[in-house]
Design a protein around this motif. Structure first.
Motif, PDB file in Angstrom:
ATOM      1  N   ASP A  26       0.832  -1.208   0.000  1.00  9.93           N
ATOM      2  CA  ASP A  26       0.000   0.000   0.000  1.00  9.93           C
ATOM      3  C   ASP A  26       0.864   1.253   0.000  1.00  9.93           C
ATOM      4  O   ASP A  26       0.553   2.227  -0.687  1.00  9.93           O
ATOM      5  CB  ASP A  26      -0.937  -0.009   1.205  1.00  9.93           C
ATOM      6  N   LEU A  27       1.949   1.238   0.749  1.00 11.09           N
ATOM      7  CA  LEU A  27       2.865   2.388   0.774  1.00 11.09           C
ATOM      8  C   LEU A  27       3.440   2.639  -0.616  1.00 11.09           C
ATOM      9  O   LEU A  27       3.449   3.773  -1.109  1.00 11.09           O
ATOM     10  CB  LEU A  27       3.986   2.155   1.779  1.00 11.09           C
ATOM     11  N   ARG A  28       3.892   1.581  -1.268  1.00  5.67           N
ATOM     12  CA  ARG A  28       4.449   1.725  -2.624  1.00  5.67           C
ATOM     13  C   ARG A  28       3.385   2.233  -3.595  1.00  5.67           C
ATOM     14  O   ARG A  28       3.664   3.079  -4.443  1.00  5.67           O
ATOM     15  CB  ARG A  28       5.031   0.404  -3.097  1.00  5.67           C
ATOM     16  N   ALA A  29       2.167   1.710  -3.483  1.00  6.10           N
ATOM     17  CA  ALA A  29       1.081   2.157  -4.355  1.00  6.10           C
ATOM     18  C   ALA A  29       0.761   3.630  -4.082  1.00  6.10           C
ATOM     19  O   ALA A  29       0.502   4.399  -5.021  1.00  6.10           O
ATOM     20  CB  ALA A  29      -0.159   1.300  -4.149  1.00  6.10           C
ATOM     21  N   GLY A  45       3.286  12.015   4.819  1.00  4.01           N
ATOM     22  CA  GLY A  45       2.660  10.812   4.271  1.00  4.01           C
ATOM     23  C   GLY A  45       3.265   9.543   4.837  1.00  4.01           C
ATOM     24  O   GLY A  45       2.549   8.591   5.165  1.00  4.01           O
ATOM     25  N   TYR A  46       4.569   9.532   4.970  1.00  2.00           N
ATOM     26  CA  TYR A  46       5.243   8.359   5.533  1.00  2.00           C
ATOM     27  C   TYR A  46       4.863   8.189   7.005  1.00  2.00           C
ATOM     28  O   TYR A  46       4.675   7.080   7.484  1.00  2.00           O
ATOM     29  CB  TYR A  46       6.756   8.472   5.374  1.00  2.00           C
ATOM     30  N   ILE A  50       3.135   4.982   9.091  1.00  2.00           N
ATOM     31  CA  ILE A  50       3.625   4.412  10.347  1.00  2.00           C
ATOM     32  C   ILE A  50       2.526   4.446  11.406  1.00  2.00           C
ATOM     33  O   ILE A  50       2.335   3.467  12.138  1.00  2.00           O
ATOM     34  CB  ILE A  50       4.893   5.152  10.823  1.00  2.00           C
ATOM     35  N   GLU A  51       1.781   5.547  11.472  1.00  2.00           N
ATOM     36  CA  GLU A  51       0.674   5.632  12.432  1.00  2.00           C
ATOM     37  C   GLU A  51      -0.391   4.578  12.119  1.00  2.00           C
ATOM     38  O   GLU A  51      -0.938   3.953  13.029  1.00  2.00           O
ATOM     39  CB  GLU A  51       0.064   7.029  12.410  1.00  2.00           C
ATOM     40  N   LYS A  52      -0.673   4.393  10.824  1.00  2.00           N
ATOM     41  CA  LYS A  52      -1.657   3.391  10.419  1.00  2.00           C
ATOM     42  C   LYS A  52      -1.169   1.997  10.807  1.00  2.00           C
ATOM     43  O   LYS A  52      -1.930   1.201  11.370  1.00  2.00           O
ATOM     44  CB  LYS A  52      -1.889   3.482   8.902  1.00  2.00           C
TER      45      LYS A  52
END
Length: 158
Positions: A26-29, A45-46, A50-52
């Protein structure tokens, strides 16, 4: 007994690994979508990722706590009365599947939909600002001020 515990830990570990892989995908997408939209990629965004991930793993840990209780009770019932209740970490598996579904949906959301959501959010904010301006009568004051300024200027010119 040792084999039983190892099997349970393998199932739980698999749930965690699958969700970690889903979060990375999901991060890459998300990075790819941001590039498509021409957005600046910042640490914000990063940090959200991390929070998610932290929230997801807190959720999985609660599932693990429920499963620890359930597996312990099932194991004790088996030893004391011969019950054959399943000793599988159902809650952790269920929570992991839920997180996986959320991540899959997130990956397959179109970048255009995300842009539409941003535009809708901006439009909503603009409507709220206009509503506040109307409620406070700020537009009326601005119009009155301009008229008075024009009248004053005209009087001074005469």
């Amino acid at each position: 007994m040792t084999k039983f515990i190892i099997n349970q830990l393998i199932i739980i570990l698999l749930c965690y690994v699958v969700d970690i892989v889903a979060i990375i995908i999901d991060l890459r997408a998300g990075i790819k979508k941001a590039k498509q939209r021409g957005e600046y990629r910042s640490s914000t965004g990063y940090r959200r990722t991390i929070e998610k991930a932290t929230k997801y793993f807190n959720f999985l840990i609660f599932g693990l706590l429920f499963d620890t209780l359930q597996i312990t009770v099932c194991y004790l019932l088996h030893n004391q009365v011969g019950s054959n209740l399943p000793n599988i970490p159902f809650i952790t598996i269920l929570f992991a599947i839920g997180i996986l579904i959320i991540e899959v949906k997130s990956v397959y959301e179109k970048a255009e939909n995300k842009t539409k959501q941003d535009i809708q959010g901006a439009a909503k904010t603009a409507k709220e600002v206009i509503k506040i301006i109307k409620e406070e009568g700020l537009l009326d004051n601005i119009g009155t001020h301009e008229t008075n300024s024009e009248n004053n200027t005209t009087e001074h010119d005469i």
